[in-house]
Motif scaffolding. Structure first.
Motif, mmCIF file in Angstrom:
data_model
loop_
_atom_site.group_PDB
_atom_site.id
_atom_site.type_symbol
_atom_site.label_atom_id
_atom_site.label_comp_id
_atom_site.label_asym_id
_atom_site.label_seq_id
_atom_site.Cartn_x
_atom_site.Cartn_y
_atom_site.Cartn_z
ATOM 1 N N GLY A 62 0.813 -1.201 0.000
ATOM 2 C CA GLY A 62 0.000 0.000 0.000
ATOM 3 C C GLY A 62 0.851 1.256 0.000
ATOM 4 O O GLY A 62 1.940 1.282 0.557
ATOM 5 N N VAL A 63 0.335 2.297 -0.662
ATOM 6 C CA VAL A 63 0.997 3.592 -0.723
ATOM 7 C C VAL A 63 -0.045 4.651 -0.409
ATOM 8 O O VAL A 63 -1.114 4.668 -1.012
ATOM 9 C CB VAL A 63 1.598 3.839 -2.124
ATOM 10 C CG1 VAL A 63 2.218 5.211 -2.210
ATOM 11 C CG2 VAL A 63 2.610 2.783 -2.468
ATOM 12 N N SER A 64 0.264 5.523 0.554
ATOM 13 C CA SER A 64 -0.673 6.587 0.927
ATOM 14 C C SER A 64 0.087 7.899 1.048
ATOM 15 O O SER A 64 1.212 7.936 1.508
ATOM 16 C CB SER A 64 -1.332 6.289 2.272
ATOM 17 O OG SER A 64 -2.061 5.097 2.203
ATOM 18 N N MET A 65 -0.581 8.984 0.648
ATOM 19 C CA MET A 65 0.003 10.313 0.765
ATOM 20 C C MET A 65 -0.713 11.059 1.879
ATOM 21 O O MET A 65 -1.933 11.218 1.842
ATOM 22 C CB MET A 65 -0.145 11.057 -0.570
ATOM 23 C CG MET A 65 0.379 12.454 -0.542
ATOM 24 S SD MET A 65 2.138 12.437 -0.264
ATOM 25 C CE MET A 65 2.506 14.151 -0.349
ATOM 26 N N PHE A 66 0.043 11.492 2.892
ATOM 27 C CA PHE A 66 -0.493 12.272 3.997
ATOM 28 C C PHE A 66 0.118 13.662 3.957
ATOM 29 O O PHE A 66 0.942 13.966 3.094
ATOM 30 C CB PHE A 66 -0.196 11.586 5.339
ATOM 31 C CG PHE A 66 -0.961 10.313 5.539
ATOM 32 C CD1 PHE A 66 -2.328 10.329 5.697
ATOM 33 C CD2 PHE A 66 -0.308 9.088 5.567
ATOM 34 C CE1 PHE A 66 -3.048 9.153 5.881
ATOM 35 C CE2 PHE A 66 -1.009 7.910 5.742
ATOM 36 C CZ PHE A 66 -2.380 7.943 5.903
ATOM 37 N N ASP A 67 -0.283 14.507 4.907
ATOM 38 C CA ASP A 67 0.233 15.874 4.946
ATOM 39 C C ASP A 67 1.740 15.919 5.168
ATOM 40 O O ASP A 67 2.425 16.785 4.626
ATOM 41 C CB ASP A 67 -0.458 16.678 6.055
ATOM 42 C CG ASP A 67 -1.929 16.911 5.737
ATOM 43 O OD1 ASP A 67 -2.283 16.889 4.541
ATOM 44 O OD2 ASP A 67 -2.708 17.111 6.677
ATOM 45 N N ASP A 68 2.267 14.975 5.947
ATOM 46 C CA ASP A 68 3.698 14.995 6.243
ATOM 47 C C ASP A 68 4.517 14.103 5.313
ATOM 48 O O ASP A 68 5.699 13.892 5.547
ATOM 49 C CB ASP A 68 3.937 14.590 7.700
ATOM 50 C CG ASP A 68 3.375 13.224 8.039
ATOM 51 O OD1 ASP A 68 2.538 12.728 7.267
ATOM 52 O OD2 ASP A 68 3.772 12.649 9.066
ATOM 53 N N TRP A 70 4.837 10.624 2.275
ATOM 54 C CA TRP A 70 4.361 9.299 1.849
ATOM 55 C C TRP A 70 4.459 8.311 2.994
ATOM 56 O O TRP A 70 5.385 8.347 3.801
ATOM 57 C CB TRP A 70 5.198 8.790 0.686
ATOM 58 C CG TRP A 70 4.960 9.525 -0.586
ATOM 59 C CD1 TRP A 70 5.723 10.513 -1.115
ATOM 60 C CD2 TRP A 70 3.885 9.327 -1.502
ATOM 61 N NE1 TRP A 70 5.185 10.952 -2.295
ATOM 62 C CE2 TRP A 70 4.063 10.233 -2.558
ATOM 63 C CE3 TRP A 70 2.794 8.480 -1.531
ATOM 64 C CZ2 TRP A 70 3.187 10.308 -3.627
ATOM 65 C CZ3 TRP A 70 1.928 8.554 -2.585
ATOM 66 C CH2 TRP A 70 2.124 9.460 -3.626
ATOM 67 N N PHE A 71 3.506 7.391 3.004
ATOM 68 C CA PHE A 71 3.465 6.304 3.973
ATOM 69 C C PHE A 71 3.301 5.020 3.171
ATOM 70 O O PHE A 71 2.368 4.904 2.384
ATOM 71 C CB PHE A 71 2.295 6.508 4.937
ATOM 72 C CG PHE A 71 2.312 5.594 6.108
ATOM 73 C CD1 PHE A 71 3.154 5.824 7.172
ATOM 74 C CD2 PHE A 71 1.481 4.491 6.147
ATOM 75 C CE1 PHE A 71 3.158 4.982 8.260
ATOM 76 C CE2 PHE A 71 1.491 3.636 7.220
ATOM 77 C CZ PHE A 71 2.335 3.889 8.285
ATOM 78 N N VAL A 72 4.217 4.067 3.347
ATOM 79 C CA VAL A 72 4.276 2.875 2.495
ATOM 80 C C VAL A 72 4.225 1.627 3.366
ATOM 81 O O VAL A 72 4.847 1.576 4.431
ATOM 82 C CB VAL A 72 5.580 2.885 1.664
ATOM 83 C CG1 VAL A 72 5.729 1.615 0.868
ATOM 84 C CG2 VAL A 72 5.621 4.086 0.757
ATOM 85 N N THR A 73 3.488 0.628 2.894
ATOM 86 C CA THR A 73 3.450 -0.682 3.552
ATOM 87 C C THR A 73 4.106 -1.691 2.633
ATOM 88 O O THR A 73 3.711 -1.832 1.477
ATOM 89 C CB THR A 73 2.002 -1.111 3.842
ATOM 90 O OG1 THR A 73 1.354 -0.090 4.585
ATOM 91 C CG2 THR A 73 1.971 -2.407 4.607
ATOM 92 N N VAL A 74 5.115 -2.390 3.155
ATOM 93 C CA VAL A 74 5.883 -3.377 2.396
ATOM 94 C C VAL A 74 5.789 -4.706 3.128
ATOM 95 O O VAL A 74 5.741 -4.743 4.355
ATOM 96 C CB VAL A 74 7.361 -2.929 2.274
ATOM 97 C CG1 VAL A 74 8.182 -3.949 1.530
ATOM 98 C CG2 VAL A 74 7.455 -1.589 1.596
ATOM 99 N N VAL A 75 5.749 -5.801 2.363
ATOM 100 C CA VAL A 75 5.673 -7.137 2.954
ATOM 101 C C VAL A 75 6.806 -7.982 2.390
ATOM 102 O O VAL A 75 7.075 -7.967 1.186
ATOM 103 C CB VAL A 75 4.308 -7.792 2.638
ATOM 104 C CG1 VAL A 75 4.267 -9.221 3.117
ATOM 105 C CG2 VAL A 75 3.198 -7.003 3.268
#
Length: 187
Positions: A62-68, A70-75
């Motif tokens: 998963g890849v998400s863009m927040f105010d501060d 990118w936030f990424v989930t890797v498995v």
């Protein structure tokens, strides 16, 4: 003077005996190398772009863009139940992974890639379409099962009431509600 006359006579005989051959007319075939290799153009060497090496043991979930950032989930495919969370601008985690950049593809999310620093080496991680398809297939199998409950079926208003027997009344039974105590108000 006698030498001069002999010399002139020898030269005259040589020129008569050896006639100069005329040059042949040039054709377009003679100039074809100039079309492919022009002396007026500077050819640049071809630029070799190497495709980034995609790590097969890590997959992107998963890849998400927040105010501060990118936030990424890797498995890691070796242990798929353990998720690794990476945030842009954060230090290396306990596994030595640090998020460098996200290359988001607006047309196809499966082509989105993430560049991660792993022990001084940059690794490109992408989505694994086979894992995504198998998880979608598992999800549709689970949701397609009929739900079983212990509740009685809800009567619908479209059913015709059954014909009452001789001792039954024609009224519908009342719904019994339990009273709830009033909630005290605070000032």
């Amino acid at each position: 003077m006698p030498h001069f006359i002999t010399l002139v006579s020898i030269l005259a005989l040589l020129t008569l005996g050896l006639e100069a051959a005329l040059p042949k007319d040039p054709s377009m075939i003679d100039y074809s190398p100039l079309l492919s290799r022009s002396p007026f153009q500077i050819k640049k060497p071809p630029v070799i772009t190497r495709a980034p090496i995609i790590n097969n043991s890590l997959t992107l979930r998963g890849v998400s863009m927040f105010d501060d950032g990118w936030f990424v989930t890797v498995v890691d495919r070796k242990s798929p139940k353990e998720r690794i969370f990476l945030r842009e601008g954060a230090a290396e985690n306990s596994k030595g992974l640090k998020l460098i950049k996200v290359d988001k593809n607006a047309d196809d999310y499966l082509k989105t890639t993430v560049v991660v620093n792993n022990g001084g080496r940059q690794i490109t991680i992408g989505y694994n379409s086979a894992d995504i398809k198998s998880s979608i297939a598992k999800a549709t199998k689970v949701t397609s099962k009929p739900r079983t409950t212990n509740r009685p079926p809800i009567p619908s208003a479209t059913k015709k009431p059954s014909v009452p027997t001789s001792g039954a009344s024609t009224r519908r039974p009342r719904v019994r509600r339990t009273p709830t105590p009033p909630v005290p108000r605070s000032k």
